[in-house]
Design a protein around this motif. Structure first.
Motif, PDB file in Angstrom:
ATOM      1  N   ASP A 141      -4.056  -7.961  10.761  1.00  0.00           N
ATOM      2  CA  ASP A 141      -3.287  -6.921  10.066  1.00  0.00           C
ATOM      3  C   ASP A 141      -1.821  -7.323  10.018  1.00  0.00           C
ATOM      4  OD1 ASP A 141      -3.490  -4.039   8.968  1.00  0.00           O
ATOM      5  OD2 ASP A 141      -1.732  -3.951  10.266  1.00  0.00           O
TER       6      ASP A 141
ATOM      7  N   PHE B   7      -5.086   2.003  11.372  1.00  0.00           N
ATOM      8  CA  PHE B   7      -4.469   2.161  10.059  1.00  0.00           C
ATOM      9  C   PHE B   7      -4.686   3.575   9.537  1.00  0.00           C
ATOM     10  CE2 PHE B   7      -4.224   1.898   5.459  1.00  0.00           C
ATOM     11  CZ  PHE B   7      -3.157   1.049   5.233  1.00  0.00           C
ATOM     12  N   ASP B   8      -5.897   4.087   9.683  1.00  0.00           N
ATOM     13  CA  ASP B   8      -6.230   5.422   9.188  1.00  0.00           C
ATOM     14  C   ASP B   8      -5.392   6.491   9.882  1.00  0.00           C
ATOM     15  OD1 ASP B   8      -7.717   7.269   7.629  1.00  0.00           O
ATOM     16  OD2 ASP B   8      -9.081   7.627   9.297  1.00  0.00           O
TER      17      ASP B   8
ATOM     18  N   LEU C 295     -12.002   1.849   4.307  1.00  0.00           N
ATOM     19  CA  LEU C 295     -11.276   1.056   5.284  1.00  0.00           C
ATOM     20  C   LEU C 295     -12.178   0.195   6.154  1.00  0.00           C
ATOM     21  CD1 LEU C 295      -8.412   3.466   6.394  1.00  0.00           C
ATOM     22  CD2 LEU C 295      -8.259   1.437   4.947  1.00  0.00           C
TER      23      LEU C 295
ATOM     24  N   ASN D  78      -0.571  -3.172   2.764  1.00  0.00           N
ATOM     25  CA  ASN D  78       0.410  -3.739   3.693  1.00  0.00           C
ATOM     26  C   ASN D  78       1.325  -4.742   3.019  1.00  0.00           C
ATOM     27  OD1 ASN D  78      -0.446  -2.319   5.958  1.00  0.00           O
ATOM     28  ND2 ASN D  78      -1.853  -3.908   6.632  1.00  0.00           N
TER      29      ASN D  78
ATOM     30  N   ARG E 189      -6.599  -2.483   2.557  1.00  0.00           N
ATOM     31  CA  ARG E 189      -5.587  -2.351   3.608  1.00  0.00           C
ATOM     32  C   ARG E 189      -4.580  -3.486   3.509  1.00  0.00           C
ATOM     33  NH1 ARG E 189      -6.007  -4.834   8.359  1.00  0.00           N
ATOM     34  NH2 ARG E 189      -8.289  -4.940   8.243  1.00  0.00           N
TER      35      ARG E 189
ATOM     36  N   SER F 142     -11.509  -4.821   4.414  1.00  0.00           N
ATOM     37  CA  SER F 142     -10.083  -5.093   4.641  1.00  0.00           C
ATOM     38  C   SER F 142      -9.209  -5.252   3.401  1.00  0.00           C
ATOM     39  CB  SER F 142      -9.936  -6.359   5.494  1.00  0.00           C
ATOM     40  OG  SER F 142     -10.430  -7.496   4.800  1.00  0.00           O
TER      41      SER F 142
END
Length: 400
Positions: free
Chosen positions: A102, A55-56, A361, A371, A367, A364
């Motif tokens: 994710d 993700f990063d 991060l 999303n 993130r 969760s």
């Protein structure tokens, strides 16, 4: 009289059992629970260790495709042609566990299985199914789905991409935007206007005149791929046409399948956010006590579980109806609208329990919250699903 039997933040099974206040787990069959356990173990082993870094960096781990194929989640509820042939409820449970890892990973499974494979399975010829579906189910071929355009998002009837006859061939011209996976795909299902209405085409991504631009600098779905497509007089043989898809019914049927997966999937993101907050609140101490001991924290946790339980029941109800063949698309609109809206609220609230650490991060919820803003938008915005439900209630279409 009170007792202090604080739950162990490291005993995730006990925390999950306590959070299933309504006993929803008892409504699942042994086979359904086994599917959930298998996918959950995959997420723990293959997704959780790397997702913060992916993700990063804005990186999609394409190496997961054959692993997800081996797991049996690509085209999971499609029959024949090498597809797993599992139930809709099992697919829903898999979507939930994948999105607990994710949203981007669950989106890959949805684009591949529901949108691309689903279109070929429902609207393609037997030759097209034989050629593509077995390899796509194994993750050897990646597919994408081209419907949305720069000027036609919520109104696909306004699409300007056009395919015209040229002898026995077709010439495809136009653009698509927000198309998942196309930069790593070998095949794209493209929907275009023709003299005979909207038709679907199977377009190899290496065809001359097919250009892909990956969309960068995203604040959401960073472990996923979204692209813009340009078709500069792409020549396609007659065999590229999906023979049984005519009009918007074709792409809409695929969107219905994808929306169904979202109803389940977002509950995974929400559950993971809640569990992160619960574990943190049991371990984090302020003013000499774990913050889970404070009334305001407990209210937040309770509010999250109430919505998680309601969302899980809604998803399971829709899954049972889908397996029975009685599910109406308007019911999926209700599920998508409600569960995504509540999942975002849960992820945001979970982040507040983590305080300043919640923006890192390694945790969760932030993130998931980021999303879910994308999930809220794609496969029909809140506004679109509201109007679908409004038309159902009143009989009056308010889209125009």
């Amino acid at each position: 009289m009170t007792s202090d039997a604080r739950r162990d933040p490291d005993d995730i099974d006990a925390l999950r059992a306590a959070s299933d206040v309504l006993g929803i787990d008892e409504l699942l069959s042994d086979e359904e629970r086994a599917t959930r356990t298998r996918v959950r173990a995959f997420v723990d082993a293959e997704i959780r260790p790397g997702i913060g870094d992916w993700f990063d960096r804005g990186h999609f781990p394409a190496e997961l495709a054959p692993k997800l194929g081996a797991l049996g989640v690509l085209g999971m509820n499609l029959d024949g042609y090498g597809c797993p042939s599992r139930s809709s409820v099992e697919y829903g449970l898999a979507a939930l566990e994948l999105e607990a890892g994710d949203s981007g990973i669950r989106t890959f499974v949805s684009v591949q299985g529901s949108l691309a494979m689903g279109s070929i399975h429902r609207w393609g010829s037997d030759e097209q199914r034989q050629e593509w579906l077995p390899r796509m189910a194994r993750g050897e071929v990646i597919g994408s789905f081209g419907l949305t355009e720069p000027g036609a998002g919520s109104d696909p009837s306004a699409m300007r991409t056009y395919a015209r006859r040229n002898g026995e061939d077709w010439i495809l011209t136009g653009s698509k935007r927000w198309i998942g996976l196309a930069s790593i795909a070998q095949l794209t299902v493209v929907w275009a206007q023709t003299d005979d209405g909207v038709r679907g085409f199977l377009v190899p991504t290496d065809a001359p005149g097919f250009h892909v631009k990956q969309l960068e600098r995203k604040g959401s779905m960073r472990a996923s791929i979204q692209t813009e497509l340009h078709f500069d007089a792409v020549r396609l043989p007659a065999s590229a046409l999906l023979p049984d898809a005519r009009g918007l019914r074709g792409p809409f049927s695929a969107l219905t399948e994808a929306r169904y997966g979202i109803v389940w999937g977002v509950m995974g993101a929400a559950r993971d956010s809640y569990e992160a907050a619960l574990r943190y609140s049991l371990a984090r101490e302020q003013f000499g006590r774990p913050i889970a001991a404070f009334q305001l924290t407990q209210q937040k946790l309770v509010d999250m579980v109430v919505e998680l339980q309601k969302g899980a029941l809604l998803a399971l109800h829709l899954g049972r109806r889908k397996d029975a063949g009685t599910l109406d698309p308007v019911q999926i609109s209700l599920g998508k609208l409600s569960n995504v809206r509540e999942a975002i609220a849960i992820a945001r609230e979970a982040r507040t329990i983590l305080g300043g650490n919640g923006v890192l991060l390694e945790h969760s919820p932030i993130r998931h919250a980021a999303n879910l803003e994308s999930v809220r938008t794609y496969e029909g915005t809140d506004e679109v699903h509201t109007l679908i439900l409004g038309q159902h209630l009143t009989g009056i279409p308010a889209f125009r």
